[in-house]
Design a protein around this motif. Structure first.
Motif, PDB file in Angstrom:
ATOM      1  N   ARG A 135       0.844  -1.207   0.000  1.00  0.00           N
ATOM      2  CA  ARG A 135       0.000   0.000   0.000  1.00  0.00           C
ATOM      3  C   ARG A 135       0.871   1.246   0.000  1.00  0.00           C
ATOM      4  N   LEU A 136       1.920   1.220   0.791  1.00  0.00           N
ATOM      5  CA  LEU A 136       2.864   2.324   0.850  1.00  0.00           C
ATOM      6  C   LEU A 136       3.622   2.457  -0.468  1.00  0.00           C
ATOM      7  N   ALA A 137       4.060   1.331  -1.018  1.00  0.00           N
ATOM      8  CA  ALA A 137       4.839   1.345  -2.261  1.00  0.00           C
ATOM      9  C   ALA A 137       4.055   1.961  -3.419  1.00  0.00           C
ATOM     10  N   ARG A 138       2.752   1.731  -3.462  1.00  0.00           N
ATOM     11  CA  ARG A 138       1.935   2.271  -4.558  1.00  0.00           C
ATOM     12  C   ARG A 138       1.902   3.793  -4.576  1.00  0.00           C
ATOM     13  N   LEU A 139       2.251   4.423  -3.462  1.00  0.00           N
ATOM     14  CA  LEU A 139       2.242   5.887  -3.395  1.00  0.00           C
ATOM     15  C   LEU A 139       3.572   6.512  -3.791  1.00  0.00           C
ATOM     16  N   LEU A 140       4.566   5.697  -4.088  1.00  0.00           N
ATOM     17  CA  LEU A 140       5.897   6.201  -4.405  1.00  0.00           C
ATOM     18  C   LEU A 140       6.069   6.362  -5.903  1.00  0.00           C
ATOM     19  N   PRO A 141       6.869   7.345  -6.329  1.00  0.00           N
ATOM     20  CA  PRO A 141       6.943   7.678  -7.753  1.00  0.00           C
ATOM     21  C   PRO A 141       7.790   6.751  -8.614  1.00  0.00           C
ATOM     22  N   ASP A 142       8.680   5.976  -8.051  1.00  0.00           N
ATOM     23  CA  ASP A 142       9.575   5.144  -8.859  1.00  0.00           C
ATOM     24  C   ASP A 142       8.774   4.172  -9.720  1.00  0.00           C
ATOM     25  N   ASP A 144      10.035   1.429 -11.184  1.00  0.00           N
ATOM     26  CA  ASP A 144      10.503   0.059 -11.001  1.00  0.00           C
ATOM     27  C   ASP A 144       9.877  -0.520  -9.733  1.00  0.00           C
ATOM     28  N   PRO A 145       9.063  -1.570  -9.847  1.00  0.00           N
ATOM     29  CA  PRO A 145       8.366  -2.107  -8.669  1.00  0.00           C
ATOM     30  C   PRO A 145       9.307  -2.550  -7.543  1.00  0.00           C
ATOM     31  N   GLN A 146      10.442  -3.130  -7.893  1.00  0.00           N
ATOM     32  CA  GLN A 146      11.369  -3.576  -6.848  1.00  0.00           C
ATOM     33  C   GLN A 146      11.983  -2.390  -6.112  1.00  0.00           C
ATOM     34  N   ALA A 147      12.367  -1.363  -6.843  1.00  0.00           N
ATOM     35  CA  ALA A 147      12.932  -0.167  -6.204  1.00  0.00           C
ATOM     36  C   ALA A 147      11.887   0.525  -5.341  1.00  0.00           C
ATOM     37  N   ARG A 148      10.653   0.569  -5.837  1.00  0.00           N
ATOM     38  CA  ARG A 148       9.561   1.192  -5.088  1.00  0.00           C
ATOM     39  C   ARG A 148       9.321   0.445  -3.784  1.00  0.00           C
ATOM     40  N   ARG A 149       9.325  -0.881  -3.860  1.00  0.00           N
ATOM     41  CA  ARG A 149       9.102  -1.678  -2.645  1.00  0.00           C
ATOM     42  C   ARG A 149      10.263  -1.512  -1.662  1.00  0.00           C
ATOM     43  N   ALA A 150      11.488  -1.426  -2.187  1.00  0.00           N
ATOM     44  CA  ALA A 150      12.652  -1.230  -1.316  1.00  0.00           C
ATOM     45  C   ALA A 150      12.562   0.116  -0.599  1.00  0.00           C
ATOM     46  N   THR A 151      12.169   1.158  -1.309  1.00  0.00           N
ATOM     47  CA  THR A 151      12.004   2.475  -0.684  1.00  0.00           C
ATOM     48  C   THR A 151      10.876   2.435   0.342  1.00  0.00           C
TER      49      THR A 151
END
Length: 196
Positions: A135-142, A144-151
């Motif tokens: 849910r948090l990752a979906r709000l991030l601009p990256d 790349d799904p893996q980079a977004r999840r890592a952030t």
């Protein structure tokens, strides 16, 4: 033989004290799980016999899992209520972090149970509540799904640190609100929120 000690003579109290501290530290090197309420304590709180609990839950682990599932449901409901879905991703992230920190402050024991002990029956990272990371990752601009999840995981770690330290160290010299501290950390990690 481990555990057997020779009798100490007078004057060796300081040495024994140091050995006791060292032994306690050695025992604490492994994580110590937070104890959940026992089946007996829960049955007593409901005014029923412990055997009545087993009619609904096969084991302590099964009851613990039900409790954790229910608590994550309550946390999700509070996050849902705070999420302004029509807002920008940064505004939504800010609202969700605020709701998360408020939930931790209002439910410190439940927060500890959810986030400061191993997940029960966790297999391959599929424990309860990990959907919050997505849910948090979906709000991030990256893109790349893996980079977004890592952030997203880094943000969660930072915000968890704020929540946990405020629960355990309430008398620390906090100079700002929990939300301001979380904003500053997130701004450093993702560059998304202004420190307001």
């Amino acid at each position: 033989m481990p555990g057997t000690r020779q009798r100490r003579t007078r004057g060796e109290g300081e040495r024994l004290r140091a050995e006791l501290v060292a032994a306690a530290i050695d025992l604490l090197l492994e994580p110590q799980p937070l104890p959940a309420p026992s089946l007996r304590a829960i049955a007593r709180a409901c005014g029923v016999a412990p055997s009545a609990v087993y009619m609904h839950f096969a084991s302590q682990d099964a009851l613990n899992y039900a409790v954790i599932t229910e608590l994550f449901g309550r946390l999700r409901a509070d996050l849902d209520a705070a999420d302004p879905e029509a807002a920008s991703p940064a505004e939504r992230l800010d609202a969700l972090l605020g709701a998360y920190l408020t939930w931790a402050e209002n439910h410190p024991g439940a927060y500890q149970l959810l986030f400061e002990r191993p997940d029960p029956l966790d297999t391959e990272g599929e424990g309860p509540g990990l959907d919050l990371l997505d849910r948090l990752a979906r709000l991030l601009p990256d893109t790349d799904p893996q980079a977004r999840r890592a952030t997203a995981l880094r943000i969660w770690c930072a915000v968890h640190g704020v929540a946990s330290l405020r629960i355990h160290k309430p008398s620390a010299p906090w100079a700002a609100t929990a939300r301001s501290d979380a904003r500053a950390l997130v701004a450093g990690l993702a560059g998304l929120l202004a420190d307001t």
